[in-house]
Design a protein around this motif. Structure first.
Motif, PDB file in Angstrom:
ATOM      1  N   ALA A   1       0.844  -1.199   0.000  1.00 60.50           N
ATOM      2  CA  ALA A   1       0.000   0.000   0.000  1.00 60.50           C
ATOM      3  C   ALA A   1       0.879   1.247   0.000  1.00 60.50           C
ATOM      4  O   ALA A   1       2.031   1.228   0.449  1.00 60.50           O
ATOM      5  CB  ALA A   1      -0.911  -0.004   1.215  1.00 60.50           C
ATOM      6  N   ARG A   2       0.337   2.326  -0.518  1.00 58.71           N
ATOM      7  CA  ARG A   2       1.043   3.602  -0.505  1.00 58.71           C
ATOM      8  C   ARG A   2       1.346   4.026   0.927  1.00 58.71           C
ATOM      9  O   ARG A   2       0.614   3.666   1.855  1.00 58.71           O
ATOM     10  CB  ARG A   2       0.182   4.681  -1.168  1.00 58.71           C
ATOM     11  N   PRO A   3       2.400   4.830   1.147  1.00 48.63           N
ATOM     12  CA  PRO A   3       2.660   5.367   2.486  1.00 48.63           C
ATOM     13  C   PRO A   3       1.550   6.336   2.893  1.00 48.63           C
ATOM     14  O   PRO A   3       0.903   6.943   2.040  1.00 48.63           O
ATOM     15  CB  PRO A   3       4.001   6.104   2.330  1.00 48.63           C
ATOM     16  N   PRO A   4       1.308   6.505   4.193  1.00 46.24           N
ATOM     17  CA  PRO A   4       0.300   7.477   4.647  1.00 46.24           C
ATOM     18  C   PRO A   4       0.618   8.877   4.128  1.00 46.24           C
ATOM     19  O   PRO A   4       1.758   9.321   4.151  1.00 46.24           O
ATOM     20  CB  PRO A   4       0.405   7.412   6.176  1.00 46.24           C
ATOM     21  N   GLY A   5      -0.418   9.547   3.626  1.00 43.22           N
ATOM     22  CA  GLY A   5      -0.262  10.913   3.163  1.00 43.22           C
ATOM     23  C   GLY A   5       0.359  11.055   1.793  1.00 43.22           C
ATOM     24  O   GLY A   5       0.582  12.172   1.329  1.00 43.22           O
ATOM     25  N   THR A   6       0.643   9.946   1.111  1.00 44.10           N
ATOM     26  CA  THR A   6       1.316   9.990  -0.186  1.00 44.10           C
ATOM     27  C   THR A   6       0.517   9.206  -1.214  1.00 44.10           C
ATOM     28  O   THR A   6       0.214   8.029  -1.000  1.00 44.10           O
ATOM     29  CB  THR A   6       2.731   9.400  -0.094  1.00 44.10           C
ATOM     30  N   ALA A   7       0.175   9.846  -2.330  1.00 45.83           N
ATOM     31  CA  ALA A   7      -0.453   9.162  -3.450  1.00 45.83           C
ATOM     32  C   ALA A   7       0.618   8.854  -4.491  1.00 45.83           C
ATOM     33  O   ALA A   7       1.477   9.687  -4.766  1.00 45.83           O
ATOM     34  CB  ALA A   7      -1.555  10.022  -4.061  1.00 45.83           C
ATOM     35  N   ILE A   8       0.587   7.652  -5.047  1.00 49.96           N
ATOM     36  CA  ILE A   8       1.583   7.234  -6.030  1.00 49.96           C
ATOM     37  C   ILE A   8       1.157   7.752  -7.400  1.00 49.96           C
ATOM     38  O   ILE A   8       0.044   7.489  -7.860  1.00 49.96           O
ATOM     39  CB  ILE A   8       1.723   5.700  -6.068  1.00 49.96           C
ATOM     40  N   ALA A   9       2.046   8.496  -8.054  1.00 54.53           N
ATOM     41  CA  ALA A   9       1.749   9.088  -9.365  1.00 54.53           C
ATOM     42  C   ALA A   9       2.453   8.303 -10.463  1.00 54.53           C
ATOM     43  O   ALA A   9       3.606   7.890 -10.309  1.00 54.53           O
ATOM     44  CB  ALA A   9       2.188  10.550  -9.406  1.00 54.53           C
ATOM     45  N   ASP A  10       1.750   8.095 -11.573  1.00 55.38           N
ATOM     46  CA  ASP A  10       2.336   7.490 -12.766  1.00 55.38           C
ATOM     47  C   ASP A  10       2.380   8.546 -13.854  1.00 55.38           C
ATOM     48  O   ASP A  10       1.344   8.930 -14.401  1.00 55.38           O
ATOM     49  CB  ASP A  10       1.493   6.294 -13.221  1.00 55.38           C
ATOM     50  N   ARG A  11       3.575   9.055 -14.148  1.00 60.14           N
ATOM     51  CA  ARG A  11       3.770  10.109 -15.154  1.00 60.14           C
ATOM     52  C   ARG A  11       2.844  11.296 -14.908  1.00 60.14           C
ATOM     53  O   ARG A  11       2.208  11.828 -15.817  1.00 60.14           O
ATOM     54  CB  ARG A  11       3.563   9.541 -16.562  1.00 60.14           C
ATOM     55  N   GLY A  12       2.754  11.681 -13.655  1.00 63.25           N
ATOM     56  CA  GLY A  12       1.979  12.864 -13.300  1.00 63.25           C
ATOM     57  C   GLY A  12       0.497  12.629 -13.099  1.00 63.25           C
ATOM     58  O   GLY A  12      -0.231  13.553 -12.759  1.00 63.25           O
ATOM     59  N   LYS A  13       0.022  11.397 -13.270  1.00 64.42           N
ATOM     60  CA  LYS A  13      -1.402  11.086 -13.107  1.00 64.42           C
ATOM     61  C   LYS A  13      -1.591  10.123 -11.936  1.00 64.42           C
ATOM     62  O   LYS A  13      -0.744   9.270 -11.681  1.00 64.42           O
ATOM     63  CB  LYS A  13      -1.973  10.470 -14.384  1.00 64.42           C
ATOM     64  N   TYR A  14      -2.722  10.277 -11.261  1.00 65.60           N
ATOM     65  CA  TYR A  14      -3.035   9.447 -10.104  1.00 65.60           C
ATOM     66  C   TYR A  14      -4.195   8.511 -10.455  1.00 65.60           C
ATOM     67  O   TYR A  14      -5.230   8.954 -10.953  1.00 65.60           O
ATOM     68  CB  TYR A  14      -3.404  10.319  -8.898  1.00 65.60           C
ATOM     69  N   TRP A  15      -4.007   7.217 -10.173  1.00 72.88           N
ATOM     70  CA  TRP A  15      -5.025   6.208 -10.457  1.00 72.88           C
ATOM     71  C   TRP A  15      -5.408   5.495  -9.164  1.00 72.88           C
ATOM     72  O   TRP A  15      -4.618   5.421  -8.227  1.00 72.88           O
ATOM     73  CB  TRP A  15      -4.491   5.184 -11.466  1.00 72.88           C
ATOM     74  N   TYR A  16      -6.641   4.946  -9.152  1.00 72.07           N
ATOM     75  CA  TYR A  16      -7.043   4.092  -8.039  1.00 72.07           C
ATOM     76  C   TYR A  16      -8.072   3.086  -8.537  1.00 72.07           C
ATOM     77  O   TYR A  16      -8.601   3.214  -9.649  1.00 72.07           O
ATOM     78  CB  TYR A  16      -7.535   4.912  -6.853  1.00 72.07           C
TER      79      TYR A  16
ATOM     80  N   GLU B   1     -12.321  -1.944 -11.757  1.00 74.02           N
ATOM     81  CA  GLU B   1     -11.937  -0.889 -12.695  1.00 74.02           C
ATOM     82  C   GLU B   1     -10.768  -0.068 -12.167  1.00 74.02           C
ATOM     83  O   GLU B   1     -10.605   0.116 -10.955  1.00 74.02           O
ATOM     84  CB  GLU B   1     -13.120   0.034 -12.959  1.00 74.02           C
ATOM     85  N   LEU B   2      -9.973   0.446 -13.098  1.00 73.03           N
ATOM     86  CA  LEU B   2      -8.885   1.370 -12.791  1.00 73.03           C
ATOM     87  C   LEU B   2      -9.300   2.743 -13.315  1.00 73.03           C
ATOM     88  O   LEU B   2      -9.514   2.918 -14.517  1.00 73.03           O
ATOM     89  CB  LEU B   2      -7.589   0.920 -13.460  1.00 73.03           C
ATOM     90  N   LEU B   3      -9.451   3.721 -12.407  1.00 73.04           N
ATOM     91  CA  LEU B   3     -10.002   5.015 -12.774  1.00 73.04           C
ATOM     92  C   LEU B   3      -9.081   6.147 -12.335  1.00 73.04           C
ATOM     93  O   LEU B   3      -8.303   5.991 -11.389  1.00 73.04           O
ATOM     94  CB  LEU B   3     -11.371   5.210 -12.110  1.00 73.04           C
ATOM     95  N   PRO B   4      -9.167   7.319 -13.015  1.00 72.16           N
ATOM     96  CA  PRO B   4      -8.429   8.494 -12.523  1.00 72.16           C
ATOM     97  C   PRO B   4      -8.928   8.880 -11.141  1.00 72.16           C
ATOM     98  O   PRO B   4     -10.131   8.819 -10.861  1.00 72.16           O
ATOM     99  CB  PRO B   4      -8.764   9.578 -13.563  1.00 72.16           C
ATOM    100  N   MET B   5      -8.020   9.281 -10.279  1.00 69.56           N
ATOM    101  CA  MET B   5      -8.380   9.611  -8.905  1.00 69.56           C
ATOM    102  C   MET B   5      -9.043  10.984  -8.839  1.00 69.56           C
ATOM    103  O   MET B   5      -8.458  11.968  -9.310  1.00 69.56           O
ATOM    104  CB  MET B   5      -7.129   9.577  -8.012  1.00 69.56           C
ATOM    105  N   PRO B   6     -10.237  11.093  -8.262  1.00 66.78           N
ATOM    106  CA  PRO B   6     -10.879  12.406  -8.122  1.00 66.78           C
ATOM    107  C   PRO B   6     -10.083  13.314  -7.200  1.00 66.78           C
ATOM    108  O   PRO B   6      -9.353  12.849  -6.317  1.00 66.78           O
ATOM    109  CB  PRO B   6     -12.251  12.061  -7.509  1.00 66.78           C
TER     110      PRO B   6
END
Length: 542
Positions: free
Chosen positions: A102-117, A122-127
């Motif tokens: 899992a990602r660290p607390p307080g940190t969202a993992i970005a793929d080339r500047g975009k965030y997914w979840y 389904e894999l969707l862009p993170m709101p």
């Protein structure tokens, strides 16, 4: 992951924590990055490669990612998130399992500047709301907590007087000069709700004895090293005292060895200080305000002849990385940062980091670097050698109105392009606006697109040759160069991989397009077909 555990997992339905992918023999690394980021942002899970997606699942095997160790390293570089890849033999077929923490607390993992979840399967862009909630997972504010056992008598009177003067200059209408010490501290937010000293009060105003007793880690260590050799520093100061007093002594130590660099600007010559006072102060205050005071090490300020390094314990605060530090500000010690802003020592809303980058660019110096940081400490390196004055002068000629509208990222992008360095995903968003201004050009499309300084800007900074190399040859010149090489190798011809060496600035698809035109024109012929094809020139006598 053990093979038995993988088999049991595959019997479960897909969801946020499991994804089955077949992938082709070569694999799609970009697609893998996307899913790793999405699953990490959703609590972690497993990607099974070589398994059919639909249930009942079948083992189809895979030849993708033949060297899992290299794939793991590439994922770490791309996402700054560690995963594990295991190889399994199921039904005589090769299967991979990618275990994603899992990602660290307080940190969202970005793929080339975009965030997914993940939402179900389904894999969707993170709101934005979800991303904001993640970044809000910050640590408690150590600087706002009570310093148990400390009282007003533990403060340095000189530091308190300095604090009063600074605040009075910032807010003369508050009549701060007439406040009693306890009123001064209360109005500044340096007392808890029941009137006890906060850690911020002691950090800013504490005496040497009080800091030694309550917060010995609140120490600033200065070293001067004339060379890179190991061993004792030429000068060393250990400052365990009120921050307001330490800051002046630190700048005095740096400025004592602050030479000036001479710059030729046309017919005129000007001098620039190697160490800019505003940048140095901001670097030190940034380290003090955002360090983790629950860790024992001190903040180190190391000065070299043309370089300054500031190292603080604790790594980046949650939600901040080297790539996002210009945009994402999460103060680890909010009360301390707010008090520093109140007396005019730091900028509000994290603008101090931006100012460090802008001042460095405006003086022709490299952008500050955080590349030496890890989860245990943040290391800021200021390369103070003036090395890109030509670019700055060229930007100034464009017009003051345009220059005032520049964002911090614009200076960084132009500086990196002028040096032939890569542009991160976070900075790449500024490429199109700079292209619209005529400062940047591009060739190619999609993933093959390349950006570089415009012809006008390249000419102004003396990089005409670099511009030609980065833009590449036009189609006619490229085809002429290909034909010259093919004629030199004779009838046996060459593979397209060798022609890529002739035109290193062209993609394989661009070279294929040139060969297709030459084939239609009757100047070359193709020997063989598909992946085994070789290309040869047609004799002029034929």
């Amino acid at each position: 992951m053990e093979t038995d555990a993988l088999v049991r997992l595959l019997a479960a339905p897909e969801g946020e924590h499991l994804e089955c992918k077949q992938f082709g023999n070569k694999g799609d690394f970009d697609e893998l990055c996307k899913y790793v980021a999405g699953i990490a942002n959703s609590g972690g899970g497993v990607i099974a490669i070589g398994i059919s997606d639909a249930r009942p699942r079948r083992v189809v095997g895979t030849k993708a990612f033949p060297e899992p160790g290299k794939t793991v390293a590439s994922l770490q570089r791309a996402l700054a998130h560690s995963v594990r890849i295991d190889e399994h033999a199921l039904d005589g077929q090769r299967v991979l399992s990618v275990t994603i923490p899992a990602r660290p607390p307080g940190t969202a993992i970005a793929d080339r500047g975009k965030y997914w979840y993940r939402v179900g399967e389904e894999l969707l862009p993170m709101p934005d709301a979800v991303l904001r909630a993640i970044h809000a997972e910050v640590e408690s504010d150590f600087s706002a907590e009570e310093c148990v056992g400390a009282d007003v008598s533990d403060l340095d009177e000189v530091a308190v007087a300095e604090f009063r003067q600074r605040w009075a200059r910032q807010r003369p209408q508050l009549r701060i000069d007439g406040l009693r010490p306890d009123e001064l501290l209360r109005d500044a937010g340096l007392l808890t709700g029941d009137g006890r000293l906060t850690n911020a009060a002691l950090l800013l105003l504490g005496s040497h004895a009080a800091l030694t007793r309550f917060l010995p880690q609140a120490e600033l260590v200065y070293e001067y090293r004339a060379t890179e050799a190991a061993g004792p520093a030429q000068d060393r100061k250990e400052l365990r005292q009120a921050l307001l007093l330490s800051l002046e002594q630190l700048w005095a130590a740096v400025n004592a060895r602050n030479d000036r660099q001479s710059i030729q600007d046309g017919l005129f010559r000007q001098e620039v200080a190697t160490f800019d006072e505003g940048v140095v102060r901001e670097a030190i205050l940034n380290a003090v305000a955002h360090r983790d005071y629950r860790l024992a090490p001190s903040v180190f300020v190391t000065q070299h002849l043309r370089r300054l390094e500031v190292t603080s314990p604790g790594g980046f605060p949650n939600g901040v990385t080297e790539d996002t530090i210009l945009h994402q500000q999460v103060p680890r010690n909010r009360r301390l940062a707010e008090t520093l802003a109140r007396i005019g020592l730091v900028e509000r809303a994290g603008q101090g980091v931006n100012l460090m980058f802008e001042r460095s660019a405006q003086q022709g110096k490299r952008a500050p670097s955080f590349s030496g940081s890890d989860r245990h400490h943040v290391k800021l390196v200021l390369d103070c050698m003036v090395s890109n004055v030509a670019l700055l002068r060229a930007i100034e000629r464009i017009g003051q109105e345009d220059l005032l509208s520049f964002r911090t990222e614009d200076f960084i992008v132009l500086d990196r392009l002028s040096r032939g360095e890569s542009i991160s995903a976070e900075l790449s968003q500024r490429l199109l606006p700079l292209r619209e201004r005529g400062l940047v050009e591009s060739v190619g499309r999609g993933r093959a697109v390349r950006y570089f300084l415009s012809r006008r800007l390249s000419n102004q900074i003396g990089q005409r040759g670099s511009y030609t190399r980065r833009r590449g040859l036009d189609s006619g010149a490229a085809e002429a160069l290909l034909l010259t090489h093919l004629r030199s190798v004779g009838r046996e011809g060459v593979a397209i991989s060798e022609l890529e060496q002739v035109l290193p600035g062209h993609s394989r698809s661009q070279i294929r397009a040139s060969l297709a035109r030459m084939l239609s024109a009757g100047t070359v012929r193709m020997l063989g077909s598909r992946r085994w094809a070789r290309w040869a020139a047609i004799s002029e006598d034929a």
